[in-house]
Design an enzyme around this catalytic site. Structure first.
Site, PDB file in Angstrom:
ATOM      1  N   TYR A   1      47.227  53.887  85.034  1.00 15.92           N
ATOM      2  CA  TYR A   1      46.410  52.693  84.752  1.00 15.92           C
ATOM      3  C   TYR A   1      45.688  52.312  86.026  1.00 15.92           C
ATOM      4  CZ  TYR A   1      45.296  47.794  83.638  1.00 15.92           C
ATOM      5  OH  TYR A   1      44.659  46.599  83.437  1.00 15.92           O
TER       6      TYR A   1
ATOM      7  N   LYS B   1      47.022  43.930  95.271  1.00 11.35           N
ATOM      8  CA  LYS B   1      48.379  43.384  95.243  1.00 11.35           C
ATOM      9  C   LYS B   1      48.890  42.933  96.626  1.00 11.35           C
ATOM     10  CE  LYS B   1      49.354  45.905  91.004  1.00 11.35           C
ATOM     11  NZ  LYS B   1      49.797  45.045  89.891  1.00 11.35           N
TER      12      LYS B   1
ATOM     13  N   ASP C   1      44.448  55.700  93.936  1.00  8.44           N
ATOM     14  CA  ASP C   1      44.595  54.296  93.539  1.00  8.44           C
ATOM     15  C   ASP C   1      45.952  53.834  94.095  1.00  8.44           C
ATOM     16  OD1 ASP C   1      44.602  52.433  90.377  1.00  8.44           O
ATOM     17  OD2 ASP C   1      45.188  51.916  92.432  1.00  8.44           O
TER      18      ASP C   1
HETATM   19  P1  KE4 Z   1      44.276  44.176  88.774  1.00  6.17           P
HETATM   20  O1  KE4 Z   1      42.848  44.211  88.234  1.00  6.17           O
HETATM   21  O2  KE4 Z   1      45.276  43.794  87.697  1.00  6.17           O
HETATM   22  O3  KE4 Z   1      44.409  43.379  90.050  1.00  6.17           O
HETATM   23  O4  KE4 Z   1      44.634  45.678  89.233  1.00  6.17           O
HETATM   24  C1  KE4 Z   1      44.511  46.730  88.308  1.00  6.17           C
HETATM   25  C2  KE4 Z   1      45.409  47.876  88.733  1.00  6.17           C
HETATM   26  C3  KE4 Z   1      44.835  48.974  89.358  1.00  6.17           C
HETATM   27  N1  KE4 Z   1      45.588  50.020  89.754  1.00  6.17           N
HETATM   28  C4  KE4 Z   1      46.932  50.030  89.561  1.00  6.17           C
HETATM   29  C5  KE4 Z   1      47.729  51.225  90.010  1.00  6.17           C
HETATM   30  C6  KE4 Z   1      47.575  48.927  88.931  1.00  6.17           C
HETATM   31  O5  KE4 Z   1      48.909  48.964  88.731  1.00  6.17           O
HETATM   32  C7  KE4 Z   1      46.801  47.827  88.520  1.00  6.17           C
HETATM   33  C8  KE4 Z   1      47.409  46.627  87.835  1.00  6.17           C
HETATM   34  N2  KE4 Z   1      48.804  46.741  87.488  1.00  6.17           N
HETATM   35  C9  KE4 Z   1      49.230  45.941  86.372  1.00  6.17           C
HETATM   36  C10 KE4 Z   1      50.649  46.316  85.931  1.00  6.17           C
HETATM   37  N3  KE4 Z   1      51.274  47.362  86.633  1.00  6.17           N
HETATM   38  C11 KE4 Z   1      49.112  44.495  86.691  1.00  6.17           C
HETATM   39  C12 KE4 Z   1      49.824  43.570  85.749  1.00  6.17           C
HETATM   40  C13 KE4 Z   1      48.915  42.988  84.714  1.00  6.17           C
HETATM   41  O6  KE4 Z   1      48.055  43.713  84.164  1.00  6.17           O
HETATM   42  O7  KE4 Z   1      49.119  41.787  84.427  1.00  6.17           O
END
Ligand code: KE4
Length: 412
Positions: free
Chosen positions: A128, A251, A223
């Site tokens: 993801y 994060k 990523d």
């Molecule tokens: P954000 O747009 O949610 O800040 O980041 C997207 C993203 C990109 N790359 C990786 C490897 C990620 O894990 C994420 C976002 N992770 C999710 C759950 N693992 C965030 C939680 C959510 O969607 O509320």
């Protein structure tokens, strides 16, 4: 708010529950609106590696807020955070801040397409990268060649240039290269997958990926939104000794405030507006509040022994869980890397999306709910990572292991 949440995974729908509303959190603990308290292992899905409301982070945010929250103009804190990141990520000459990981990966892919003048991209099933249209793609049926959108509202044309490979399967990547040799701009990967649950790269997989992308003149994008500053100061690229062309971060670098970033070699990043033609922008990108929280967090993480402590504590929990699973004769896989892990309720080794999906999500729901009622908050989905923080101590780990024994005994 749809589902009562502002992001789906918090809704507890994956564990057939109703979401807990958190009132406050401090260190390793969180309190909900009903007065229940939990040892927290969600850690806001990764950012809170120092624990909740760390005094140095709170102080930095307060200090910054008194001088204004956003200027719409460059400020010193942006340079400070950029320098702290570049000190640890030697593959990054230049970096652009955004306000989310989604913006970071979306921009990195646009940049890779512009730099290579090619349109196809390769991602991996189960990885993801945020919710950009062309990245919301699950495996196509069987041959996993052209992606099909996994969300309504994404026209098929938007995902036709998204090719899908299998994690830990270099042959699946080479098959795509053979079919689309000079059409692929980049390969985008979570160097340690954490969005199908934690799935580490098999020995040599990332190195092979680096070699074949280099030979084929396409960019390798790591990523590291989760792994950056989680696995160590240099992220997964340092741990595994593989240098990507572009790195996406998020994060932890925001210390709990909204920050994403993408960066890489000067030759590539020089294409980014305003010095180059690749447009990307953001009202709150680099705002002094989020930058200050990030600087305080990364500064703390540079202290000696921090990661050793964090990883040892996590291993203590992971080994304890393994012993309980053995004692109760429960078939489960425990994949852990550094201070993150996932307990999969399956008897097969979890090395990719297909094997992750063999997990018994009903068992996971039961385990999650039993833990929750015992005051332990694990992620409300089988396909996410458990995150320890520097605020967790042997005391919290002992309490967690006792609760896990009872939680697992009950579902058995
Ligand atoms: P954000 O747009 O949610 O800040 O980041 C997207 C993203 C990109 N790359 C990786 C490897 C990620 O894990 C994420 C976002 N992770 C999710 C759950 N693992 C965030 C939680 C959510 O969607 O509320």
């Amino acid at each position: 708010m749809p589902g009562g949440v502002n992001s789906p995974v918090r809704s507890f729908r994956a564990v057939e529950g109703t979401p807990v509303f958190i009132k406050k959190a401090k260190g390793a603990w969180a309190w909900d609106e009903d007065g229940n308290k939990y040892i927290d292992y969600v850690a806001s899905w990764g950012p809170l590696i120092l624990g909740h409301a760390h005094p140095e982070v709170v102080r930095a945010i307060k200090k910054a807020a008194e001088k204004g929250t956003s200027y719409g103009a460059p400020c010193e804190k942006e340079v400070d955070l950029a320098n702290l990141i570049l000190k640890s990520f030697l593959s990054i000459d230049m970096i652009r801040m955004t306000s989310s990981g989604t913006e970071a990966t979306m921009s990195a892919v646009r940049l890779a397409r512009a730099y290579t003048k090619r349109d196809f991209i390769v991602k991996f099933e189960g990885c993801y990268h945020g919710h950009a249209d062309y990245l919301l793609v699950k495996a196509g049926s069987g041959a996993t060649t052209f992606g099909t959108p996994s969300s309504p509202g994404v026209p098929r044309e938007f995902t036709e240039r998204t090719l899908l490979a299998k994690y830990n399967n270099i042959q699946s990547v080479e098959n795509l290269f053979a079919k689309h040799r000079n059409e692929i701009a980049c390969v985008l990967i979570e160097p340690v997958a954490a969005n199908m649950g934690v799935v580490p790269p098999k020995k040599g997989f990332l190195q092979d990926l680096r070699k074949i992308t280099e030979d084929a003149g396409m960019l390798l994008i790591f990523d590291e939104v989760i792994t950056g500053f989680r696995l160590g100061l240099g992220g997964a690229q340092k741990t595994y000794g593989v240098t990507p062309d572009i790195t996406c971060l998020g994060k932890i670098i925001g210390g709990g405030l909204p920050v994403g970033a993408y960066g890489g070699k000067k030759e590539i990043m020089s294409l980014v507006a305003p010095i180059g033609p690749v447009y990307q922008a953001g009202t709150l990108s680099g705002n002094p509040l989020a930058m200050s929280a990030g600087v305080a967090t990364l500064t703390k993480l540079r202290e000696k022994g921090i990661y050793k402590r964090l990883n040892e504590l996590t291993q203590f929990l992971v080994e304890g869980l393994r012993e309980i699973l053995e004692k109760l004769h429960i078939e489960a896989q425990l994949n852990s890397v550094g201070s993150m892990f996932t307990l999969f309720f399956t008897d097969c080794e979890v090395v990719d999306y297909e094997s992750a999906l063999t997990s018994n999500t009903k068992m996971y729901s039961g385990f999650f709910k039993n833990l929750l009622s015992a005051g332990i908050m694990f992620p409300p989905s089988q396909f996410e990572a458990v995150f320890a923080s520097l605020a967790h101590t042997e005391k919290e780990i002992d309490m967690t292991l006792k609760a896990a024994y009872n939680a697992l005994k009950k579902i058995k």
